[in-house]
Design a protein around this motif. Structure first.
Motif, PDB file in Angstrom:
ATOM      1  N   LEU A   1      17.012  -3.077  -6.741  1.00 31.10           N
ATOM      2  CA  LEU A   1      17.319  -2.381  -5.484  1.00 31.10           C
ATOM      3  C   LEU A   1      18.817  -2.399  -5.209  1.00 31.10           C
ATOM      4  CD1 LEU A   1      14.309  -3.729  -3.440  1.00 31.10           C
ATOM      5  CD2 LEU A   1      14.766  -1.308  -3.867  1.00 31.10           C
ATOM      6  N   ASN A   2      19.452  -3.557  -5.369  1.00 34.51           N
ATOM      7  CA  ASN A   2      20.905  -3.657  -5.155  1.00 34.51           C
ATOM      8  C   ASN A   2      21.671  -2.732  -6.087  1.00 34.51           C
ATOM      9  OD1 ASN A   2      21.074  -7.251  -4.405  1.00 34.51           O
ATOM     10  ND2 ASN A   2      20.466  -5.547  -3.116  1.00 34.51           N
ATOM     11  N   ASN A   3      21.232  -2.629  -7.331  1.00 36.84           N
ATOM     12  CA  ASN A   3      21.902  -1.740  -8.293  1.00 36.84           C
ATOM     13  C   ASN A   3      21.791  -0.272  -7.902  1.00 36.84           C
ATOM     14  OD1 ASN A   3      22.815  -3.844  -9.876  1.00 36.84           O
ATOM     15  ND2 ASN A   3      21.072  -3.757 -11.281  1.00 36.84           N
ATOM     16  N   GLN A   4      20.814   0.056  -7.059  1.00 37.57           N
ATOM     17  CA  GLN A   4      20.651   1.427  -6.566  1.00 37.57           C
ATOM     18  C   GLN A   4      21.332   1.621  -5.208  1.00 37.57           C
ATOM     19  OE1 GLN A   4      19.256   4.196  -7.931  1.00 37.57           O
ATOM     20  NE2 GLN A   4      18.936   3.078  -9.841  1.00 37.57           N
ATOM     21  N   GLY A   5      22.078   0.606  -4.759  1.00 37.01           N
ATOM     22  CA  GLY A   5      22.793   0.716  -3.495  1.00 37.01           C
ATOM     23  C   GLY A   5      21.944   0.385  -2.282  1.00 37.01           C
ATOM     24  N   ILE A   6      20.821  -0.326  -2.496  1.00 36.73           N
ATOM     25  CA  ILE A   6      19.924  -0.688  -1.400  1.00 36.73           C
ATOM     26  C   ILE A   6      20.053  -2.187  -1.131  1.00 36.73           C
ATOM     27  CG2 ILE A   6      17.521  -0.785  -0.619  1.00 36.73           C
ATOM     28  CD1 ILE A   6      16.984   1.631  -2.506  1.00 36.73           C
ATOM     29  N   ASP A   7      20.463  -2.539   0.081  1.00 35.97           N
ATOM     30  CA  ASP A   7      20.524  -3.940   0.498  1.00 35.97           C
ATOM     31  C   ASP A   7      19.116  -4.414   0.816  1.00 35.97           C
ATOM     32  OD1 ASP A   7      23.329  -4.158   0.328  1.00 35.97           O
ATOM     33  OD2 ASP A   7      23.559  -3.307   2.335  1.00 35.97           O
ATOM     34  N   VAL A   8      18.890  -5.720   0.707  1.00 37.81           N
ATOM     35  CA  VAL A   8      17.548  -6.283   0.890  1.00 37.81           C
ATOM     36  C   VAL A   8      17.583  -7.420   1.899  1.00 37.81           C
ATOM     37  CG1 VAL A   8      15.650  -7.479  -0.262  1.00 37.81           C
ATOM     38  CG2 VAL A   8      16.886  -5.674  -1.478  1.00 37.81           C
ATOM     39  N   LEU A   9      16.618  -7.407   2.810  1.00 38.06           N
ATOM     40  CA  LEU A   9      16.365  -8.517   3.718  1.00 38.06           C
ATOM     41  C   LEU A   9      14.958  -9.018   3.432  1.00 38.06           C
ATOM     42  CD1 LEU A   9      17.699  -7.275   7.165  1.00 38.06           C
ATOM     43  CD2 LEU A   9      18.586  -9.143   5.794  1.00 38.06           C
ATOM     44  N   ARG A  10      14.843 -10.263   2.948  1.00 40.61           N
ATOM     45  CA  ARG A  10      13.540 -10.856   2.651  1.00 40.61           C
ATOM     46  C   ARG A  10      13.149 -11.839   3.755  1.00 40.61           C
ATOM     47  NH1 ARG A  10      15.833 -12.977  -2.856  1.00 40.61           N
ATOM     48  NH2 ARG A  10      17.485 -13.234  -1.353  1.00 40.61           N
ATOM     49  N   GLY A  11      11.873 -12.190   3.759  1.00 40.69           N
ATOM     50  CA  GLY A  11      11.392 -13.180   4.709  1.00 40.69           C
ATOM     51  C   GLY A  11      10.957 -12.595   6.040  1.00 40.69           C
TER      52      GLY A  11
ATOM     53  N   GLU B   1       0.829  -1.197   0.000  1.00 42.71           N
ATOM     54  CA  GLU B   1       0.000   0.000   0.000  1.00 42.71           C
ATOM     55  C   GLU B   1       0.870   1.258   0.000  1.00 42.71           C
ATOM     56  OE1 GLU B   1      -3.029   1.932   3.231  1.00 42.71           O
ATOM     57  OE2 GLU B   1      -3.191  -0.224   2.887  1.00 42.71           O
ATOM     58  N   TYR B   2       1.975   1.203   0.736  1.00 42.22           N
ATOM     59  CA  TYR B   2       2.897   2.325   0.839  1.00 42.22           C
ATOM     60  C   TYR B   2       4.217   1.806   1.414  1.00 42.22           C
ATOM     61  CZ  TYR B   2       1.188   2.035   5.647  1.00 42.22           C
ATOM     62  OH  TYR B   2       0.827   1.578   6.886  1.00 42.22           O
ATOM     63  N   PHE B   3       5.216   2.663   1.473  1.00 40.35           N
ATOM     64  CA  PHE B   3       6.489   2.337   2.105  1.00 40.35           C
ATOM     65  C   PHE B   3       6.620   3.159   3.376  1.00 40.35           C
ATOM     66  CE2 PHE B   3       7.162   1.124  -2.221  1.00 40.35           C
ATOM     67  CZ  PHE B   3       7.860  -0.056  -2.112  1.00 40.35           C
ATOM     68  N   THR B   4       7.105   2.522   4.433  1.00 42.15           N
ATOM     69  CA  THR B   4       7.430   3.236   5.658  1.00 42.15           C
ATOM     70  C   THR B   4       8.945   3.359   5.699  1.00 42.15           C
ATOM     71  OG1 THR B   4       5.526   2.266   6.781  1.00 42.15           O
ATOM     72  CG2 THR B   4       7.220   3.253   8.167  1.00 42.15           C
ATOM     73  N   VAL B   5       9.423   4.578   5.915  1.00 38.26           N
ATOM     74  CA  VAL B   5      10.865   4.827   5.938  1.00 38.26           C
ATOM     75  C   VAL B   5      11.252   5.328   7.322  1.00 38.26           C
ATOM     76  CG1 VAL B   5      12.761   6.150   4.936  1.00 38.26           C
ATOM     77  CG2 VAL B   5      10.900   5.335   3.471  1.00 38.26           C
ATOM     78  N   PHE B   6      12.192   4.610   7.937  1.00 37.52           N
ATOM     79  CA  PHE B   6      12.729   4.991   9.236  1.00 37.52           C
ATOM     80  C   PHE B   6      14.144   5.517   9.043  1.00 37.52           C
ATOM     81  CE2 PHE B   6       9.549   1.946  10.554  1.00 37.52           C
ATOM     82  CZ  PHE B   6       9.060   2.474  11.735  1.00 37.52           C
ATOM     83  N   THR B   7      14.501   6.514   9.829  1.00 36.32           N
ATOM     84  CA  THR B   7      15.877   6.970   9.917  1.00 36.32           C
ATOM     85  C   THR B   7      16.448   6.374  11.195  1.00 36.32           C
ATOM     86  OG1 THR B   7      15.345   9.020   8.773  1.00 36.32           O
ATOM     87  CG2 THR B   7      17.389   8.990  10.054  1.00 36.32           C
TER      88      THR B   7
ATOM     89  N   ALA C   1      12.894   1.935  -6.873  1.00 38.80           N
ATOM     90  CA  ALA C   1      14.251   1.776  -6.336  1.00 38.80           C
ATOM     91  C   ALA C   1      15.026   3.082  -6.435  1.00 38.80           C
ATOM     92  CB  ALA C   1      14.984   0.650  -7.060  1.00 38.80           C
ATOM     93  N   SER C   2      14.941   3.752  -7.563  1.00 43.43           N
ATOM     94  CA  SER C   2      15.674   5.018  -7.699  1.00 43.43           C
ATOM     95  C   SER C   2      15.063   6.097  -6.813  1.00 43.43           C
ATOM     96  CB  SER C   2      15.724   5.468  -9.158  1.00 43.43           C
ATOM     97  OG  SER C   2      14.432   5.697  -9.667  1.00 43.43           O
ATOM     98  N   THR C   3      13.739   6.091  -6.658  1.00 42.55           N
ATOM     99  CA  THR C   3      13.084   7.054  -5.767  1.00 42.55           C
ATOM    100  C   THR C   3      13.558   6.860  -4.333  1.00 42.55           C
ATOM    101  OG1 THR C   3      11.129   7.143  -7.182  1.00 42.55           O
ATOM    102  CG2 THR C   3      10.850   7.864  -4.901  1.00 42.55           C
ATOM    103  N   LEU C   4      13.578   5.608  -3.867  1.00 41.72           N
ATOM    104  CA  LEU C   4      14.027   5.333  -2.504  1.00 41.72           C
ATOM    105  C   LEU C   4      15.512   5.654  -2.336  1.00 41.72           C
ATOM    106  CD1 LEU C   4      12.088   2.005  -1.889  1.00 41.72           C
ATOM    107  CD2 LEU C   4      11.609   4.235  -0.844  1.00 41.72           C
TER     108      LEU C   4
END
Length: 131
Positions: free
Chosen positions: A77-87, A20-26, A53-56
């Motif tokens: 996501l990885n190509n944009q420098g974003i690491d991913v944790l799934r599961g 529905e949306y993304f929640t972003v924490f600092t 991915a580029s927006t984030l």
């Protein structure tokens, strides 16, 4: 550091591209406390073909904590420098706090369906290795 989570009603959405949306924490510099949690209404759609991915990445996101997603989305996501944790599942803030405590690891399992009919079906690692 910023962490994004595909969300639905303050829970991690089961599938990245359907959220529905993304929640972003600092997270503070000592990686001890999640600061705030701002919801962004941008949807991913197909994670490997959208511009999410580029927006984030432009927002400074460095980590995506997610439920399920396809390998194409992980690659984008990885190509944009974003690491991913799934599961991951549960409340978005709880997930960030678990990551900060070192309790989360990537499942290594990618969603097997590209036609957006995942319904929680995952590709076994041995099948993924054959692709």
């Amino acid at each position: 550091m910023k962490i994004a989570l595909p969300s639905n009603q303050n829970q991690i959405d089961e599938h990245f591209g359907h959220c529905e949306y993304f929640t972003v924490f600092t997270v503070d510099n000592q990686k001890k406390n999640p600061i705030g949690g701002k919801d962004y209404t941008t949807r991913a759609g197909c994670g490997c073909k959208s511009n999410i991915a580029s927006t984030l990445a432009q927002m400074g996101v460095k980590l995506m904590i997610a439920g399920n997603m396809g390998q194409g989305a992980v690659n984008v996501l990885n190509n944009q420098g974003i690491d991913v944790l799934r599961g991951c599942s549960g409340g978005v803030k709880d997930a960030v706090e678990s990551w900060l405590a070192g309790k989360l690891n990537d499942s290594g399992i990618a969603c097997a369906q590209h036609d957006h009919g995942c319904n929680g079906r995952l590709m076994e690692p041995w099948k993924r290795a054959l692709q």
